[in-house]
Design an enzyme around this catalytic site. Structure first.
Site, PDB file in Angstrom:
ATOM      1  N   GLU A  27      17.486 -25.332  38.231  1.00  0.00           N
ATOM      2  CA  GLU A  27      16.140 -24.769  38.348  1.00  0.00           C
ATOM      3  C   GLU A  27      15.653 -25.027  39.687  1.00  0.00           C
ATOM      4  O   GLU A  27      14.559 -25.513  39.943  1.00  0.00           O
ATOM      5  CB  GLU A  27      15.458 -25.582  37.576  1.00  0.00           C
ATOM      6  CG  GLU A  27      15.747 -25.337  35.861  1.00  0.00           C
ATOM      7  CD  GLU A  27      14.675 -26.151  35.084  1.00  0.00           C
ATOM      8  OE1 GLU A  27      14.204 -25.723  34.140  1.00  0.00           O
ATOM      9  OE2 GLU A  27      14.321 -27.482  35.287  1.00  0.00           O
TER      10      GLU A  27
HETATM   11  C1  NGO Z   1      15.868 -28.602  31.505  1.00  0.00           C
HETATM   12  C2  NGO Z   1      15.380 -29.261  33.072  1.00  0.00           C
HETATM   13  C3  NGO Z   1      15.052 -30.606  33.086  1.00  0.00           C
HETATM   14  C4  NGO Z   1      14.066 -30.799  31.814  1.00  0.00           C
HETATM   15  C5  NGO Z   1      14.864 -30.558  30.378  1.00  0.00           C
HETATM   16  C6  NGO Z   1      13.560 -30.821  29.316  1.00  0.00           C
HETATM   17  C7  NGO Z   1      17.701 -29.094  32.728  1.00  0.00           C
HETATM   18  C8  NGO Z   1      19.084 -29.028  33.044  1.00  0.00           C
HETATM   19  N1  NGO Z   1      16.827 -28.817  33.602  1.00  0.00           N
HETATM   20  O1  NGO Z   1      17.258 -28.973  31.610  1.00  0.00           O
HETATM   21  O2  NGO Z   1      14.262 -30.929  34.210  1.00  0.00           O
HETATM   22  O3  NGO Z   1      13.807 -32.207  31.823  1.00  0.00           O
HETATM   23  O4  NGO Z   1      14.943 -29.086  30.459  1.00  0.00           O
HETATM   24  O5  NGO Z   1      14.310 -30.196  28.099  1.00  0.00           O
END
Ligand code: NGO
Length: 562
Positions: free
Chosen positions: A372
């Site tokens: 992300e």
């Molecule tokens: C995503 C995000 C995390 C969040 C999570 C919550 C990934 C790999 N990046 O998973 O920052 O905490 O969802 O479910």
């Protein structure tokens, strides 16, 4: 041994929440925090046995507990052949024999003795020898390559229990299986009446996957060493062998790094919602690593980059492109932070952090995050991740990252962690094609931070509502077609945006982490919810004795309070 005294300490803490007697009465599953969802879009060959005839009136009360050889076993072994004519009774004169006296086997024997002594009240001396009738014998001379380094055989006969393996890890897993065969009262810290019966038979067992992981997010909320060690205790009972620690994120930096003191004085100062922060000193981290090793668990440290890095940006202005340190963002919004790629300070920082973690970490992996990074341009992302992965490689470790890292050039052996978001399948496919390895953490199955039901107070729900058996009913080898040979295992991530205590962790992890454990260990062909559900139900009494705050899902027929 230190690990043993720790375990005892945790178990007594746990038991303060337990109940009198056998501790089998229902504990109310309570929750303490609330959370809201982020803006992310949704997108055996085992044989059964017949009930054993009870051998005396005192034993008849336990006959139900030992009614079937595999009825309490999670994960289900590869092969289990009951011998209904045999029963082993662990008696007051029993000893634990370590056949070859090796340090690894000795460690397992002492750990097993530490578990068995309080509830039985027996001395259970650990001795070097060939195995005396009436005792438990551990030996490293299995001489069976098919067992690998983590497999074992366990034979229960009238006159004793024998666990054989090629390596100490296998003995440890055999000992965990023996605990389950002895029944929930064996988890108690105080003396229990017994008798201590083990149903006869032979188990031959080894894992499907070499990577059987749990992830704990200690960044969104910080958890002290004792909480992490307690989670390690629980995970190791289910033959989990990897603990991935998410050590940094926007809301908090959780490990001391020499030469970068503000990461902890500033970056560790708070948590989601502006709560209490915290961090591990190097000694704390080493204590966790050592405790995990004593439970045959390898720690995988993660420093997330180039996004999810707000706490570091707030600590050092020089890591920001505009040279200004922003305040720590304690919301749970994602995608707003980025390291300033190409800046000399950024490279120095990344190399220093990875170098120190590599020094402190005996395990093979350093996880560089990579998820992300919505505030980083594609070319910056590619160059930062390539540099970080190469740094890990240069420091003698294997790079690992969320599967998004496939957008960068990576060393061939880099491990990608599939989490099924956006182009997850494409990235996993890329990983397999470049000869890399995959750890499977599909959010729609094993994101343990997602709510069980709409009414669950804790948890998020961007990946769906995960009642049982969502974490059980899937096959890691078929999610990404053509990539099955690249899959080295499975990991259940527990993100902590809404979790701030041990009770919260336990509530979201159990029973789902037990589902993950069986997915990772048991051959796919032997797995079925109908077989798993009653075996999972059998964990409930043990969790109650241990004081584990599990979610008593209505999908499982938990044994009545007794
Ligand atoms: C995503 C995000 C995390 C969040 C999570 C919550 C990934 C790999 N990046 O998973 O920052 O905490 O969802 O479910």
């Amino acid at each position: 041994m230190r690990a043993h005294s720790r375990r005892s300490a945790h178990r007594s803490v746990a038991r303060s929440a337990s109940v009198a007697g056998l501790g089998l009465a229902m504990l109310a599953a309570c929750t303490t925090s609330s959370g809201s969802a982020p803006s992310r879009p949704t997108q055996a060959t085992t044989s059964s046995s017949s009930p054993r005839p009870s051998q005396s009136s005192t034993r008849s009360s336990s006959s139900a507990r030992v009614a079937s050889f595999t009825s309490a076993l999670v994960p289900l072994p590869v092969s289990a052949v009951a011998d209904p004519a045999s029963t082993f009774t662990l008696g007051p004169d029993a000893q634990i024999d370590v056949h070859d006296g090796s340090a690894g086997a000795q460690q397992v024997a002492l750990d097993l003795a530490q578990t068995l002594r309080p509830p039985t009240g027996f001395a259970l001396p650990v001795v070097t020898g060939a195995g005396r009738p009436g005792g438990i014998a551990l030996s490293l001379d299995a001489d069976d390559h098919s067992l690998g380094d983590e497999g074992y055989t366990l034979v229960v006969a009238d006159d004793g229990v024998t666990i054989k393996a090629n390596a100490a890890a296998g003995l440890f897993y055999g000992a965990q299986t023996l605990r389950e065969l002895l029944g929930p009262a064996i988890e108690a810290q105080g003396a229990q009446p017994g008798p201590w019966l083990v149903p006869g038979g032979k188990i031959t067992d080894y894992p499907r996957y070499s990577y059987r992981g749990a992830m704990l997010d200690v960044a969104r909320h910080f958890f002290p060493v004792s909480t992490v060690e307690r989670y390690i205790d629980e995970l190791s009972m289910y033959k989990i062998n990897m603990l991935h620690l998410h050590l940094s994120d926007d809301q908090g930096w959780r490990i001391a790094i020499d030469g970068w003191p503000k990461l902890t004085t500033v970056g560790s100062s708070t948590a989601v919602g502006g709560g209490t922060g915290g961090f591990y000193t190097k000694a704390d981290y080493t204590e966790i690593v050592t405790y995990a090793q004593a439970h045959f668990i390898t720690v995988v440290p993660e420093i997330d980059m180039p996004g999810h890095v707000g706490a570091a940006l707030s600590s050092y202005a020089s890591l920001n492109c505009d040279g200004v340190a922003p305040p720590i963002n304690v919301t749970i919004d994602v995608g707003q932070s980025s390291l300033c790629v190409g800046k000399a300070d950024t490279n120095t920082f990344v190399r220093a952090v990875i170098g120190e973690l590599a020094q402190l970490t005996p395990g093979p992996y350093i996880h560089i995050g990579g998820d992300e990074a919505q505030s980083t341009s594609a070319s910056d992302y590619g160059s930062l991740i390539a540099m970080a992965a190469q740094t890990v490689e240069n420091d003698g470790k294997t790079p690992m990252g969320w599967a998004d890292i496939e957008q960068a050039q990576l060393p061939p052996g880099t491990v990608a962690q599939y989490w099924s978001y956006q182009n997850g399948v494409g990235y996993a496919d890329d990983a397999a094609k470049r000869g890399g390895k995959l750890v499977m953490s599909p959010a729609e199955h094993v994101y343990l931070d997602q709510k069980y039901t709409l009414d669950t107070t804790l948890g998020l729900q961007w990946a769906g509502i995960h009642e049982l058996p969502d974490a059980y009913d899937w096959d890691p080898s078929v999610l990404v077609s053509g990539a099955s040979a690249a899959v080295i295992g499975v990991e259940g991530p527990l993100w902590s945006e809404t979790l701030s205590s041990l009770a919260d962790i336990e509530y979201m992890a159990w029973p789902r982490m037990a589902e993950v454990a069986e997915v990772a260990w048991t051959p796919q062909a032997s797995r079925a919810w109908a077989s798993f559900a009653p075996r999972l139900a059998a964990q409930g009494p043990a969790w109650k004795v241990l004081g584990v705050n599990f979610y008593a899902s209505p999908k499982v027929a938990w044994p009545a309070a007794g």
